[in-house]
Design a protein around this motif. Structure first.
Motif, PDB file in Angstrom:
ATOM      1  N   TYR A  35       1.094  -1.110  -0.017  1.00  0.00           N
ATOM      2  CA  TYR A  35      -0.240  -0.022  -0.047  1.00  0.00           C
ATOM      3  C   TYR A  35       0.798   1.244   0.074  1.00  0.00           C
ATOM      4  N   VAL A  42       3.705   0.439   2.832  1.00  0.00           N
ATOM      5  CA  VAL A  42       3.679  -0.698   3.588  1.00  0.00           C
ATOM      6  C   VAL A  42       3.452  -1.989   2.887  1.00  0.00           C
ATOM      7  N   ALA A  44       1.652  -5.184   3.032  1.00  0.00           N
ATOM      8  CA  ALA A  44       0.713  -5.993   3.838  1.00  0.00           C
ATOM      9  C   ALA A  44       0.905  -7.271   3.722  1.00  0.00           C
ATOM     10  N   PRO A  63      -1.802 -11.388  14.512  1.00  0.00           N
ATOM     11  CA  PRO A  63      -2.114  -9.965  15.220  1.00  0.00           C
ATOM     12  C   PRO A  63      -3.026  -9.060  14.408  1.00  0.00           C
ATOM     13  N   SER A  64      -3.459  -7.956  14.887  1.00  0.00           N
ATOM     14  CA  SER A  64      -3.984  -7.037  14.040  1.00  0.00           C
ATOM     15  C   SER A  64      -3.072  -6.169  13.198  1.00  0.00           C
ATOM     16  N   GLY A  65      -3.436  -5.895  11.942  1.00  0.00           N
ATOM     17  CA  GLY A  65      -2.437  -5.396  10.987  1.00  0.00           C
ATOM     18  C   GLY A  65      -1.612  -6.357  10.348  1.00  0.00           C
ATOM     19  N   SER A  66      -1.752  -7.628  10.805  1.00  0.00           N
ATOM     20  CA  SER A  66      -0.675  -8.539  10.080  1.00  0.00           C
ATOM     21  C   SER A  66      -0.946  -9.084   8.771  1.00  0.00           C
ATOM     22  N   GLY A  67      -1.847  -8.597   8.150  1.00  0.00           N
ATOM     23  CA  GLY A  67      -2.254  -8.770   6.735  1.00  0.00           C
ATOM     24  C   GLY A  67      -3.346  -9.647   6.298  1.00  0.00           C
ATOM     25  N   LYS A  68      -3.921 -10.136   7.541  1.00  0.00           N
ATOM     26  CA  LYS A  68      -5.076 -11.058   7.057  1.00  0.00           C
ATOM     27  C   LYS A  68      -6.069 -10.929   6.070  1.00  0.00           C
ATOM     28  N   SER A  69      -6.510  -9.449   6.510  1.00  0.00           N
ATOM     29  CA  SER A  69      -7.799  -9.305   5.572  1.00  0.00           C
ATOM     30  C   SER A  69      -7.183  -8.942   4.248  1.00  0.00           C
ATOM     31  N   THR A  70      -6.143  -8.675   3.938  1.00  0.00           N
ATOM     32  CA  THR A  70      -5.637  -8.267   2.605  1.00  0.00           C
ATOM     33  C   THR A  70      -5.515  -9.572   1.909  1.00  0.00           C
TER      34      THR A  70
HETATM   35  N1  LIG Z   1      -6.307   0.418   1.935  1.00  0.00           N
HETATM   36  C1  LIG Z   1      -5.102   0.486   2.960  1.00  0.00           C
HETATM   37  N2  LIG Z   1      -4.238   1.513   2.518  1.00  0.00           N
HETATM   38  C2  LIG Z   1      -3.250   1.485   3.024  1.00  0.00           C
HETATM   39  N3  LIG Z   1      -2.830   0.631   4.087  1.00  0.00           N
HETATM   40  C3  LIG Z   1      -3.489  -0.451   4.305  1.00  0.00           C
HETATM   41  C4  LIG Z   1      -4.989  -0.791   3.495  1.00  0.00           C
HETATM   42  N4  LIG Z   1      -5.441  -1.483   3.902  1.00  0.00           N
HETATM   43  C5  LIG Z   1      -4.609  -2.347   4.916  1.00  0.00           C
HETATM   44  N5  LIG Z   1      -3.437  -1.451   4.886  1.00  0.00           N
HETATM   45  C6  LIG Z   1      -2.427  -1.795   5.850  1.00  0.00           C
HETATM   46  O1  LIG Z   1      -1.863  -3.112   5.589  1.00  0.00           O
HETATM   47  C7  LIG Z   1      -1.695  -3.781   6.867  1.00  0.00           C
HETATM   48  C8  LIG Z   1      -2.519  -5.059   6.911  1.00  0.00           C
HETATM   49  O2  LIG Z   1      -3.915  -4.603   7.032  1.00  0.00           O
HETATM   50  P1  LIG Z   1      -5.008  -5.970   7.226  1.00  0.00           P
HETATM   51  O3  LIG Z   1      -4.725  -6.855   6.117  1.00  0.00           O
HETATM   52  O4  LIG Z   1      -6.369  -5.162   7.220  1.00  0.00           O
HETATM   53  O5  LIG Z   1      -4.765  -6.478   8.478  1.00  0.00           O
HETATM   54  P2  LIG Z   1      -5.644  -7.538   9.400  1.00  0.00           P
HETATM   55  O6  LIG Z   1      -6.590  -7.855   8.881  1.00  0.00           O
HETATM   56  O7  LIG Z   1      -4.636  -8.571   9.705  1.00  0.00           O
HETATM   57  O8  LIG Z   1      -5.862  -6.700  10.819  1.00  0.00           O
HETATM   58  C9  LIG Z   1      -1.765  -2.928   7.802  1.00  0.00           C
HETATM   59  O9  LIG Z   1      -0.695  -2.396   8.257  1.00  0.00           O
HETATM   60  C10 LIG Z   1      -2.591  -1.744   7.315  1.00  0.00           C
HETATM   61  O10 LIG Z   1      -2.695  -0.555   7.682  1.00  0.00           O
END
Ligand SMILES: Nc1ncnc2c1ncn2[C@@H]1O[C@H](COP(=O)(O)OP(=O)(O)O)[C@@H](O)[C@H]1O
Ligand SMILES: [Mg+2]
Lengths: 262, 844
Positions: A35, A42, A44, A63-70
């Motif tokens: 991103y 970053v 992800a 953990p939160s922000g580890s990239g699971k959703s991505t």
């Molecule tokens: N649209 C976006 N723009 C910029 N950074 C993003 C975006 N979506 C996610 N991130 C970053 O990517 C990383 C992983 O996010 P995410 O996949 O949502 O984590 P999780 O679901 O594990 O909490 C985080 O550091 C988040 O800040």
């Protein structure tokens, strides 16, 4: 407890992948998602290679922000990778244009979000059938009945989302994800907003979809108890696959999670 | 404070898409209002300034004794009918102590004819008057050439010269009350510094020609120059002692002339201002919707701030400053566009046939101030109301509440709306039943009723249209229908603006078509002549009286009869009085006598148009220019001869000539002999072609052409429809964009589960189409009802029946819906291009 040393750990070069690749419902190979640009970029996902086995229930933790959703989004064709490749079955998502990707989502993928799962203006039944009606198909009565009875929604079909409880809404969302008999269902913290009992109920439904219909499911969760319903748990840390555990128990998962939090 | 302003500016800039649209709405409304005010001012101002300048040297005017109220005929707008002056009036005025100069003015009809065709059509009238030699009193100035001195010499105004391509020395012809005259143009004149007198085409004659050409024995008025050093008031007092004459002070005269010249613009101003009001209403709706959403978005944030101790004004004062910021910039842009757009509006107005403004527009500070105040004021008010409402919410509630407005429609609101609607309908019905326009004021309650019922209407529309939408457009259809009801209040306010726009167009359309038909009915039912010769200018007599005799001399013509018309005062009101041949006319135009006998007109009686046979036997007093006629009513007829200014009274042609002097003919009816040769009509046609100021029509053509004046008015309505749709377009675009913003999560979800971009666009467009359709059809329906009641009650004899122009209304509906769909196209396109995840996360 320690992670299973003999589990199908996926290495960075994909050599161990071949054993899983043939029966993978979905797969990421060398997946990178960045991103932003320049200094503030970053990653992800940082070179992730992983296969989600067909007919199995996979949990993703980290953990939160580890990239699971991505990871979910890129694997489900909701977002595009910066580099690397994502497969659903044998289809390489990077070769599809927006329309083909949309059709793929409609026909071969089910997705459950944490919230925002239902169209407020449609009834529960219409919401469930949405992927089918969008492609101009009618749901076959059998499949619909089966899904509806599995999720025990029979008496709620004519209601609108605003007339349903949170748990019921999430059940409708799961039913929608299952009804088109997709190749793989992704669920991003589907129980995150529910109380424990309602969450357990949903997890039970997902479990039986895998056991009875050989549905492939990938689910993100924070809760070791939820992860214990899965056949396999994938641990993600800082955009890397840190560990994989087969046939997890809640205690074993909790140990790993504690280790991650260090 | 300055920090607040800066943060407001930053916030506006951050969401510039939304504010651009809001700004555009404000700017467009302000532009429309400013252009209307400037145009109105300019048209009035130019005419007024020209008249004031031209008559500056005239200290007083002596004129005939006023007989009655202004008639308002297009020929001589708003001038009163006066008794003729005596032939010796000029000498009597000159003899008054203190008068330095007196110039008699003879005014009559004179039309310039060049190469066999008359010059100039449209609303302006053709005026012949004598050239005044005293430069202090002459309203005209010689621009080139020489003043006219001999009979047969004329000077014409510059715009006439330009239109006809005539220069000094050219030989032309002039049609007047006494027929066609050959003339040489000796000079070109201006009216003060203007090319022509307002709404007039002027031919200036030498004094020697007036009696032979204009057929007047005495001057219409005498312009007076009071000697320097003389006491003006005393001179005026001495002048007013003259018998059989009235004296008007110079400034009063100027004012009267100014009013007369600008009164035809009054109705136009009303229409333009009405549209400007609708434009502003639409603008306000857009602003209000935008700021309501802006405030709602910030409500949670403000709840948090309030919870930790911020004051109300800290929280939402910024919104009002934001509004002031957007309102000011947009208003400035609107003012510039409005002033620049006066020409565009002038073009639209020109569609009516009125083209008056010749010079550059006059931009008065008042117009600018009004437009600016409306623009900025409306914006701030639209932001202040939701901001105040939000600030009044307790912090905890604000924290809990979601940004979306409640879906539920207030029952009390709907109920009171229904009560008002019922009252309005009852009022309309009472008005129709009792033929009493007072009840119509109750019918106006339909507007607040619609405002109150709006949300319920929108919700109902969504519910009813859902099955149909589903059948035609599948699941997209039901989503679109459902979305409509998702924020009923906002949808309703957009719908209201659309409703008002279409309602207005509908009212005008019904009025115009009823008027056209009303004007045409008498002709359709009464006309029996084979051919009709009509005047070149509608409702002004311009036919050479010799033409009727020439046609009668043709071999295959069986009968010819002419109709003349003049103004007379009946019961204090100026009315058109027809002069007919009571034996010849009935064979060619059936006036349908319901009592008495038209033949008795020849013994000095009068026929009245009406439906009450009991009027027979009464007496009627008609005051004409030269004499007062007191005549027995010998016939009551149910029809007149058609047209806008159709006479309501008929007398014998000879009586009319005796009372007002010789008149040009208004119409000539021609009957061909049975079994006439095929070229008989062609012979008549050839004669008419050689007679400028006259047109030939067959029976069918004449029936069709009556009321065609209103067709020009129809063009104007169409122009306004386009403008109204343009503004409504913005309203729909705004609502659509806001709705998309609010529901982006849902739209993202649809994309996630497999809706294609096209499907998404379709949903958005469908929603706009449904909203426009509901709004336009309600607007049309309500306006049809109201317009019908209004015309039925107030139409009188001119509009005997209501004619609803279904086709035009259908076209209006189609245009409104199309405009809605077009307006939604851009937001629909944008949302369909957005990445799915951005939609889902509401990150825009
Ligand atoms: N649209 C976006 N723009 C910029 N950074 C993003 C975006 N979506 C996610 N991130 C970053 O990517 C990383 C992983 O996010 P995410 O996949 O949502 O984590 P999780 O679901 O594990 O909490 C985080 O550091 C988040 O800040
Ligand atoms: Mg996440």
């Amino acid at each position: 407890m320690s992670p299973h040393p003999d589990s199908a750990v996926v290495d960075q070069h994909g050599s161990a992948l071949s054993s899983d690749a043939d029966d993978a419902a979905a797969m990421l190979v060398g997946a990178v998602k960045r991103y932003g640009a320049g200094e503030s970029a970053v990653a992800a996902l940082d070179d992730v290679t992983i296969a989600f086995p067909a007919g199995k229930f996979t949990a993703v933790m980290g953990p939160s922000g580890s990239g699971k959703s991505t990871m979910m989004h890129c694997a489900a064709g909701l977002d595009r990778l910066t580099s690397g490749r994502a497969f659903v079955g044998s289809t390489d998502l990077s070769t599809l244009d927006d329309r083909e990707l949309t059709l793929l989502r409609r026909e071969r993928i089910g997705f459950v979000f944490q919230t925002f799962n239902l169209v407020q203006t449609l009834t529960a039944e219409e919401n469930i059938c949405l992927p089918l009606t969008l492609s101009g198909r009618r749901p076959s009565g059998d499949v619909l009945d089966q899904v509806v009875s599995l999720l025990r929604l029979g008496d709620r079909l004519r209601h609108r989302p605003s007339e349903l409880s949170g748990g019921q809404q999430q059940r409708v969302a799961v039913a929608r994800a299952l009804v088109a008999r997709p190749q793989v269902v992704f669920a991003d913290e589907p129980t995150g907003n529910l109380d424990t009992r309602t969450g357990q109920e949903i997890l039970g439904f997902l479990r039986s979809a895998v056991d009875e219909d050989h549905q492939s499911i990938v689910m993100v969760t924070h809760d070791p108890n939820a992860a214990a319903w899965a056949d396999r748990v994938v641990f993600v840390v800082d955009g890397h696959v840190h560990d994989v555990m087969d046939r997890p128990s809640a205690d074993a998962v909790l140990d790993v999670v504690k280790g991650l939090g260090r | 404070m300055s920090q607040m302003v800066r943060s407001a500016a930053r916030s506006v800039f951050a969401s510039r898409g939304r504010f651009l649209l809001t700004g555009a709405a404000v700017a467009l409304s302000v532009a429309f209002l400013a252009a209307t005010l400037v145009l109105t001012d300019s048209m009035r101002g130019r005419a007024a300034a020209d008249i004031a300048e031209a008559l500056a040297g005239t200290d007083a005017v002596v004129q005939g004794v006023e007989l009655g109220e202004p008639g308002g005929g297009p020929g001589d707008p708003a001038r009163s009918v006066q008794r003729s002056l005596g032939p010796d009036i000029t000498e009597r005025v000159v003899a008054v102590d203190g008068v330095a100069g007196a110039a008699p003015q003879w005014v009559g009809f004179a039309k310039l004819v060049v190469d066999g065709s008359s010059v100039g059509t449209g609303t302006a009238s053709d005026v012949g008057r004598n050239w005044v030699d005293d430069p202090a009193l002459n309203p005209f100035r010689l621009a080139s050439g020489q003043p006219p001195t001999e009979v047969g010499e004329i000077v014409i105004d510059r715009s006439l010269a330009d239109n006809a391509g005539v220069a000094a020395g050219d030989v032309v012809r002039v049609l007047t009350a006494t027929g066609m005259h050959d003339a040489t143009v000796t000079g070109i004149a201006t009216f003060a510094s203007a090319n022509a007198a307002p709404l007039q085409r002027t031919v200036l004659l030498p004094d020697a020609a007036v009696s032979a050409w204009l057929d007047t024995e005495a001057p219409t008025e005498v312009l007076v120059d009071v000697a320097e050093g003389a006491d003006r008031t005393e001179v005026l007092a001495r002048l007013s002692a003259l018998s059989d004459a009235e004296v008007v002070d110079g400034p009063d005269h100027i004012r009267t002339m100014q009013d007369a010249a600008t009164s035809p613009l009054q109705f136009l101003n009303v229409f333009l201002l009405a549209f400007a009001v609708v434009a502003i209403l639409i603008g306000v709706t857009i602003i209000f919707n935008t700021f309501t959403l802006t405030v709602a978005r910030r409500r949670r944030e403000s709840g948090l701030l309030r919870a930790i101790g911020a004051e109300r004004r800290h929280v939402l004062g910024g919104v009002v400053i934001e509004a002031a910021f957007v309102g000011t910039i947009a208003t400035l842009v609107g003012l510039v566009c409005g002033v620049a757009g006066v020409d565009a509006l002038r073009w639209v107005v020109g569609l009516t046939g009125i083209s008056l403004l010749t010079g550059p527009p006059i931009v008065s500070p008042t117009s600018i101030a009004i437009a600016a105040a409306v623009g900025i004021g409306a914006t701030i008010l639209s932001a202040w109301i939701p901001a105040r409402r939000a600030a009044a919410t307790p912090p905890i509630e604000a924290l809990r509440e979601s940004a979306a407005e409640p879906r539920a429609v207030s029952r009390a609101r709907t109920a009171s709306g229904l009560v008002l609607a019922a009252a309005a309908i009852a009022g309309g019905a009472m008005a129709v039943v009792n033929s009493n326009p007072v009840w119509l004021t109750l019918a106006v309650a339909i507007v607040p009723a619609l405002v109150l019922c709006g949300p319920a209407i929108v919700t109902a529309t969504a519910r009813w249209s859902s099955p149909a939408a589903r059948r035609t457009a599948g699941v997209s259809g039901s989503i679109a229908a459902g979305n409509l009801a998702a924020s009923p209040r906002r949808s309703a306010s957009t719908a209201l603006a659309l409703m008002l726009g279409t309602a207005m167009v509908t009212m005008f359309a019904i009025f115009a078509s009823s008027l056209t038909s009303g004007v045409g009915t008498d002709v359709r039912e009464g006309l029996e002549a084979d051919l009709v010769v009509t005047s070149a200018t509608p409702d002004v007599s311009t036919i050479d009286p010799a033409l009727a005799d020439r046609i009668a001399a043709l071999p295959d013509v069986e009968a010819v009869t002419a109709l003349s018309s003049a103004e007379g005062i009946v019961a204090g009101k100026a009315e058109a009085i027809g002069g007919i041949d009571p034996t010849a006319l009935p064979t060619m135009f059936d006036l349908d006598p319901i009592a008495g006998d038209l033949a008795d007109l020849s013994s000095g009686g009068v026929a009245v148009v009406g439906d009450d046979p009991a009027r027979l036997g009464g007496t009627l007093e008609i005051e004409f220019e030269r004499s007062t006629v007191e005549a027995p009513i010998v016939a009551v007829v149910s029809r007149s001869i058609g047209g806008f200014e159709a006479p309501l009274y008929f007398v014998d042609a000879a009586t009319l000539d005796a009372s007002v002097g010789r008149q040009l003919d208004a119409q000539v009816f021609v009957d061909l002999a049975d079994g006439a040769a095929a070229d008989a009509e062609e012979d008549v046609s050839a004669l008419v072609r050689d007679t400028p100021g006259s047109f030939l029509a067959t029976q069918e053509e004449h029936v069709a052409s009556r009321g065609s004046e209103i067709a020009a008015f129809g063009n104007f309505i169409d122009g306004m429809l386009v403008l109204a749709s343009l503004i409504a377009l913005l309203g729909v675009a705004n609502t659509t964009a806001l709705a998309i913003n609010e529901r982006s999560g849902e739209l993202g979800l649809l994309r996630a589960v497999g809706a294609t971009r096209r499907a998404l666009r379709r949903i958005v467009r469908l929603e706009a189409a449904l909203l426009s359709f509901a709004a336009a059809s309600i607007g049309i329906a309500v306006a049809t009802g109201f317009g019908w009641a209004m015309i039925d009650v107030t139409g009188g004899t001119e509009i005997p029946s209501v004619v609803v122009p279904w086709l035009r209304l259908a076209v209006t509906l189609v245009i409104a819906v199309a405009a809605g769909v077009v307006a939604a196209a851009w937001p629909a396109f944008r949302v369909s291009r957005m990445p799915v995840l951005d939609l889902v996360s509401g990150d825009r």
